[in-house]
Motif scaffolding. Sequence first.
Motif, PDB file in Angstrom:
ATOM      1  N   LYS A   9       0.937  -1.191  -0.188  1.00 14.63           N
ATOM      2  CA  LYS A   9       0.077  -0.023   0.034  1.00 14.63           C
ATOM      3  C   LYS A   9       0.910   1.278  -0.089  1.00 14.63           C
ATOM      4  O   LYS A   9       1.580   1.296   0.533  1.00 14.63           O
ATOM      5  N   GLY A  10       0.535   2.299  -0.767  1.00 11.59           N
ATOM      6  CA  GLY A  10       1.003   3.418  -0.768  1.00 11.59           C
ATOM      7  C   GLY A  10       2.069   3.677  -1.750  1.00 11.59           C
ATOM      8  O   GLY A  10       2.753   4.888  -1.987  1.00 11.59           O
ATOM      9  N   THR A 154      11.605  -0.801  -9.557  1.00 10.35           N
ATOM     10  CA  THR A 154      10.967   0.188  -8.973  1.00 10.35           C
ATOM     11  C   THR A 154      12.041   1.441  -8.416  1.00 10.35           C
ATOM     12  O   THR A 154      13.088   0.778  -7.913  1.00 10.35           O
ATOM     13  N   ASN A 155      12.071   2.677  -8.871  1.00 10.36           N
ATOM     14  CA  ASN A 155      12.981   3.449  -8.256  1.00 10.36           C
ATOM     15  C   ASN A 155      12.832   4.027  -6.799  1.00 10.36           C
ATOM     16  O   ASN A 155      13.582   4.812  -6.430  1.00 10.36           O
ATOM     17  N   ASN A 156      11.702   3.518  -6.288  1.00  5.59           N
ATOM     18  CA  ASN A 156      11.362   3.937  -4.904  1.00  5.59           C
ATOM     19  C   ASN A 156      12.084   3.122  -4.032  1.00  5.59           C
ATOM     20  O   ASN A 156      11.821   1.879  -3.959  1.00  5.59           O
ATOM     21  N   LYS A 161      13.052  -1.809  -0.636  1.00  8.14           N
ATOM     22  CA  LYS A 161      13.307  -2.373   0.574  1.00  8.14           C
ATOM     23  C   LYS A 161      12.127  -3.249   1.121  1.00  8.14           C
ATOM     24  O   LYS A 161      12.508  -4.451   1.819  1.00  8.14           O
ATOM     25  N   LYS A 162      11.035  -2.981   0.978  1.00  3.72           N
ATOM     26  CA  LYS A 162       9.917  -3.897   1.418  1.00  3.72           C
ATOM     27  C   LYS A 162       9.788  -5.162   0.837  1.00  3.72           C
ATOM     28  O   LYS A 162       9.681  -5.992   1.425  1.00  3.72           O
ATOM     29  N   ILE A 163      10.068  -5.097  -0.549  1.00  8.43           N
ATOM     30  CA  ILE A 163      10.030  -6.172  -1.317  1.00  8.43           C
ATOM     31  C   ILE A 163      11.152  -7.115  -1.166  1.00  8.43           C
ATOM     32  O   ILE A 163      10.901  -8.399  -1.058  1.00  8.43           O
ATOM     33  N   GLY A 164      12.217  -6.694  -1.039  1.00 13.43           N
ATOM     34  CA  GLY A 164      13.630  -7.210  -0.806  1.00 13.43           C
ATOM     35  C   GLY A 164      13.111  -8.143   0.735  1.00 13.43           C
ATOM     36  O   GLY A 164      13.529  -9.097   0.672  1.00 13.43           O
ATOM     37  N   ALA A 165      12.770  -7.228   1.743  1.00 15.82           N
ATOM     38  CA  ALA A 165      12.650  -7.760   3.143  1.00 15.82           C
ATOM     39  C   ALA A 165      11.402  -8.888   2.970  1.00 15.82           C
ATOM     40  O   ALA A 165      11.787  -9.989   3.801  1.00 15.82           O
TER      41      ALA A 165
END
Length: 391
Positions: A9-10, A154-156, A161-165
């Motif tokens: 989200k976001g 994604t450049n964000n 970091k969220k996806i990687g974690a």
Amino acid sequence: MENPKIRFKGFTKDWEQRKLGELVGIYDGVHQTPDYQDSGIMFLSVENIATLKSEKYISEAAFERDYKVYPEKGDILMTRIGDVGTTNVVETAEKVAFYVSLALLKPNGIDSYFLSNAMKTNPFLKGLRERTLVTAIPQKINKDEIGKIDIFITNNDEEQKKIGAYFHNLDNLITLHQRKCEQTKNLKKYMLQKMFPQNGAKVPEIRFDGFTYDWEQRKFSDIASRESVSRESSYDLPSLEYEDVIAEEGRLNKDISLKENIKKGIVFDGSQVLYGKLRPYLHNWLNPDFSGVAVGDWWVLKPNNADKSFIYRLIQTQRFDDIANQSAGSKMPRADWNLVSNTEFAVPVSQEEQEKIGEYFSSLDHLITLHQRKCDELKKMKKYMLQNMFI
């Protein structure tokens, strides 16, 4: 621009296509076989990619001489010779050396775990295959070709970091259940040695309380007989073949009730134990609680005045394995029933002791199955999320 189907989200900004070489520096390992030492700097090759651990070492002097650039914590190693495209993130802060079969990728401002998983997606792997020299023996991709492959990101930084974690946690869970599964398998192997008498002993080293009598020597034919009634498979009697059973684990890999082809085999009704006599070193066995027909090279063993679950453990012991593998034939060896049936095995006099042994190993098998099933479920989830959290 197309975006992933599943996002945290976001995050709404479009993803973009980049060349891998824009995101990482790409480096080679040493091309010559090193002079290995008993200790020193750990040396990694393609076969170490899953764990990034090795028992091979080179000297500190050789490392200083040959490695101006080396793997550091947060870098990515990728296989590029033989196996091509498998990645793993370096998590150690210690110095590590690596062979030419691995490529070192040093991320430039991009999350390592995000990028490592982006490199597992179908579009990236397709680009990798297109640049791989598949006709080479072994197949390989040249270092300079790796950076030319397209990858969607994604450049964000926060989304990365969220996806990687998320995937890092999934990998840790998979590893945890794999480790527990292997530990339980090792415990089972150990207990099969300790709970059955060895080298002519009359009692096992480990025994349940309350049992003191010597075990007795009995011919295998006295405790189990071969069933021979054959019948064609049907809805109520599905066919069971070698390929339906996971070797050494004694569990089905599919729902055999869905089979449509009619095949003829030996009837079993759930009161017998199945042992694969073809290539007995493959360790095909099953303790079915259903009815069916065993197609092909199975022994359908009916217990005679012996506990079924105990018989199922006995056929997994090293003693039974040694006898079964004194087989006839070289290309397609089969266990010799005449030899096995006339061999004496140590058996508890007490039926209750047999049952307790059977129940103990059944509980271990149940734990192994639970961990394996959880591991398989997590792998399926990871595959699904790789397809839907990346482009």
